[in-house]
Design a protein around this motif. Structure first.
Motif, PDB file in Angstrom:
ATOM      1  N   PRO A  35      26.442  38.214  34.006  1.00  0.00           N
ATOM      2  CA  PRO A  35      25.893  39.421  34.456  1.00  0.00           C
ATOM      3  C   PRO A  35      25.158  40.389  33.384  1.00  0.00           C
ATOM      4  CG  PRO A  35      28.437  39.763  34.436  1.00  0.00           C
ATOM      5  CD  PRO A  35      27.779  38.107  34.124  1.00  0.00           C
ATOM      6  N   LEU A  36      25.606  39.979  32.259  1.00  0.00           N
ATOM      7  CA  LEU A  36      25.077  40.512  30.887  1.00  0.00           C
ATOM      8  C   LEU A  36      24.290  39.683  30.055  1.00  0.00           C
ATOM      9  CD1 LEU A  36      24.211  42.982  29.192  1.00  0.00           C
ATOM     10  CD2 LEU A  36      26.266  42.941  27.983  1.00  0.00           C
ATOM     11  N   GLY A  37      22.907  39.357  29.649  1.00  0.00           N
ATOM     12  CA  GLY A  37      22.476  38.326  28.763  1.00  0.00           C
ATOM     13  C   GLY A  37      22.254  37.159  29.317  1.00  0.00           C
ATOM     14  N   GLY A  38      22.518  37.030  30.803  1.00  0.00           N
ATOM     15  CA  GLY A  38      22.025  35.596  31.534  1.00  0.00           C
ATOM     16  C   GLY A  38      20.695  35.437  31.339  1.00  0.00           C
ATOM     17  N   GLY A  39      20.207  34.220  31.684  1.00  0.00           N
ATOM     18  CA  GLY A  39      19.008  33.704  31.568  1.00  0.00           C
ATOM     19  C   GLY A  39      18.915  32.911  30.264  1.00  0.00           C
ATOM     20  N   VAL A  40      17.724  33.067  29.598  1.00  0.00           N
ATOM     21  CA  VAL A  40      17.462  32.102  28.359  1.00  0.00           C
ATOM     22  C   VAL A  40      17.076  33.207  27.317  1.00  0.00           C
ATOM     23  CG1 VAL A  40      16.074  30.474  27.187  1.00  0.00           C
ATOM     24  CG2 VAL A  40      16.779  30.225  29.797  1.00  0.00           C
ATOM     25  N   GLY A  41      17.622  33.014  26.127  1.00  0.00           N
ATOM     26  CA  GLY A  41      17.112  33.969  24.992  1.00  0.00           C
ATOM     27  C   GLY A  41      18.200  33.871  23.858  1.00  0.00           C
ATOM     28  N   PRO A  76      21.314  41.799  21.115  1.00  0.00           N
ATOM     29  CA  PRO A  76      21.381  41.136  22.353  1.00  0.00           C
ATOM     30  C   PRO A  76      22.721  40.243  22.575  1.00  0.00           C
ATOM     31  CG  PRO A  76      19.527  40.007  21.091  1.00  0.00           C
ATOM     32  CD  PRO A  76      20.060  41.115  20.323  1.00  0.00           C
ATOM     33  N   GLY A  77      23.384  40.287  23.429  1.00  0.00           N
ATOM     34  CA  GLY A  77      24.534  39.498  23.663  1.00  0.00           C
ATOM     35  C   GLY A  77      24.735  38.845  24.963  1.00  0.00           C
ATOM     36  N   VAL A  78      25.739  38.277  25.204  1.00  0.00           N
ATOM     37  CA  VAL A  78      26.291  37.657  26.684  1.00  0.00           C
ATOM     38  C   VAL A  78      27.813  38.499  27.049  1.00  0.00           C
ATOM     39  CG1 VAL A  78      27.148  35.672  27.914  1.00  0.00           C
ATOM     40  CG2 VAL A  78      25.288  35.588  26.235  1.00  0.00           C
ATOM     41  N   GLY A  79      27.648  38.909  28.416  1.00  0.00           N
ATOM     42  CA  GLY A  79      28.961  39.443  28.669  1.00  0.00           C
ATOM     43  C   GLY A  79      29.352  39.089  30.116  1.00  0.00           C
ATOM     44  N   LEU A  80      30.643  38.728  30.213  1.00  0.00           N
ATOM     45  CA  LEU A  80      31.312  38.013  31.255  1.00  0.00           C
ATOM     46  C   LEU A  80      32.638  38.789  31.734  1.00  0.00           C
ATOM     47  CD1 LEU A  80      31.638  34.625  29.528  1.00  0.00           C
ATOM     48  CD2 LEU A  80      29.873  35.019  31.548  1.00  0.00           C
ATOM     49  N   LEU A  81      32.800  38.876  33.071  1.00  0.00           N
ATOM     50  CA  LEU A  81      33.889  39.620  33.829  1.00  0.00           C
ATOM     51  C   LEU A  81      34.920  38.388  34.453  1.00  0.00           C
ATOM     52  CD1 LEU A  81      32.252  42.772  35.099  1.00  0.00           C
ATOM     53  CD2 LEU A  81      33.457  42.645  32.952  1.00  0.00           C
ATOM     54  N   THR A  82      36.274  38.804  34.512  1.00  0.00           N
ATOM     55  CA  THR A  82      37.034  38.026  35.011  1.00  0.00           C
ATOM     56  C   THR A  82      38.068  38.743  35.466  1.00  0.00           C
ATOM     57  OG1 THR A  82      38.336  36.059  35.112  1.00  0.00           O
ATOM     58  CG2 THR A  82      38.195  37.263  33.052  1.00  0.00           C
ATOM     59  N   GLY A  83      38.974  38.227  36.656  1.00  0.00           N
ATOM     60  CA  GLY A  83      40.366  38.919  36.838  1.00  0.00           C
ATOM     61  C   GLY A  83      41.353  38.375  36.193  1.00  0.00           C
ATOM     62  N   VAL A  84      40.958  37.225  35.345  1.00  0.00           N
ATOM     63  CA  VAL A  84      42.206  36.370  34.765  1.00  0.00           C
ATOM     64  C   VAL A  84      42.559  37.176  33.444  1.00  0.00           C
ATOM     65  CG1 VAL A  84      42.598  34.415  33.573  1.00  0.00           C
ATOM     66  CG2 VAL A  84      41.641  34.340  35.833  1.00  0.00           C
ATOM     67  N   ASP A  85      43.570  37.229  32.902  1.00  0.00           N
ATOM     68  CA  ASP A  85      43.602  37.704  31.501  1.00  0.00           C
ATOM     69  C   ASP A  85      43.223  36.609  30.562  1.00  0.00           C
ATOM     70  OD1 ASP A  85      45.115  38.581  29.223  1.00  0.00           O
ATOM     71  OD2 ASP A  85      47.084  38.544  29.805  1.00  0.00           O
ATOM     72  N   VAL A  86      42.433  37.145  29.998  1.00  0.00           N
ATOM     73  CA  VAL A  86      41.445  36.422  28.924  1.00  0.00           C
ATOM     74  C   VAL A  86      42.342  35.930  27.760  1.00  0.00           C
ATOM     75  CG1 VAL A  86      39.271  37.368  29.504  1.00  0.00           C
ATOM     76  CG2 VAL A  86      40.580  38.232  27.745  1.00  0.00           C
ATOM     77  N   ALA A  87      43.706  36.186  27.648  1.00  0.00           N
ATOM     78  CA  ALA A  87      44.514  35.786  26.692  1.00  0.00           C
ATOM     79  C   ALA A  87      44.750  34.413  26.811  1.00  0.00           C
ATOM     80  CB  ALA A  87      45.825  36.641  26.541  1.00  0.00           C
ATOM     81  N   GLU A  88      44.710  33.906  28.244  1.00  0.00           N
ATOM     82  CA  GLU A  88      45.114  32.565  28.595  1.00  0.00           C
ATOM     83  C   GLU A  88      43.822  31.481  28.352  1.00  0.00           C
ATOM     84  OE1 GLU A  88      46.542  32.992  32.506  1.00  0.00           O
ATOM     85  OE2 GLU A  88      48.367  34.137  31.861  1.00  0.00           O
TER      86      GLU A  88
END
Length: 220
Positions: A35-41, A76-88
């Motif tokens: 959702p953030l930083g998608g596409g190409v770059g 610029p960077g990439v941002g992702l979201l999830t309901g999972v505990d990202v420690a896993e």
């Protein structure tokens, strides 16, 4: 080179919520569906942020940009979201390719399923971050996303789920911005083959157990 991610938290809505952060030694070329930083770059960092299952913001890119600013991430960077505990997060490597996956399969679906009569009750997200240590050409980058998706779908099928993924999956592939571009990223190409094996192994391992959403198990 993309660093190994470090785990940190941000204080949000009265809780310390986990997030993973990768930094690049030098700017990397990236392609993806985030959702953030998608596409190409060219991208300098990646964030994979846990959110509660009640998450209902309609501006995820802005939210992720706020999180990045709070972490002092520049450019610029990439941002992702999830309901999972990202420690896993699950990490796998093959022939120089590195893959990190957070695997939530609470809402497995076929890609070409009929339109649902009602909204899904559970959110499931598979977020995949891939680093390839060689410059990929533009077509190879796009093909690498397809290869990662095929490998993910293979793993989900082997886990016994009648699905190709979840409605909110995201994938990001990063590689050096300089160098002679490799022309191919398919599953039998020089870099696509190890990419596919590493993604498959990560998703298979991450989906093998029961994944409880972070917000369903936090204290209180």
């Amino acid at each position: 080179m993309l660093s190994e991610p470090f785990l940190t938290t941000r204080h949000e809505d009265g809780s310390d919520v986990p997030l993973l952060v990768w930094r690049a030694d030098d700017p990397l070329l990236a392609v993806g569906t985030a959702p953030l930083g998608g596409g190409v770059g060219v991208r300098r960092w990646v964030v994979n942020a846990t959110v509660p299952m009640s998450y209902d913001r309609d501006d995820p890119a802005d939210h992720l940009a706020e999180l990045a600013a709070g972490l002092g991430l520049d450019g610029p960077g990439v941002g992702l979201l999830t309901g999972v505990d990202v420690a896993e997060v699950v990490t796998r490597a093959d022939s120089g390719v590195r893959v990190w996956a957070t695997v939530g399969l609470g809402t497995p679906v076929w890609a070409a399923a009929p339109a649902p009569a009602t909204p899904a009750q559970r959110v499931g997200t598979v977020n995949i971050v891939v680093y390839v240590p060689a410059r990929l050409g533009d077509a190879a980058l796009v093909n690498a996303v397809a290869t990662a998706t095929e490998a993910k779908a293979q793993a989900i099928w082997e886990l016994g789920l009648p699905a190709t993924g979840t409605p909110t999956d995201a994938v990001t592939v990063l590689c050096p911005a300089d160098g002679e571009p490799a022309p191919y990223g398919g599953p039998r190409s020089a870099w696509g083959a190890p990419l596919a094996r590493a993604v498959h192994a990560a998703v298979l391992a991450g989906g093998a157990g029961t994944v409880v959403p972070w917000s369903d198990r936090r204290p209180g």
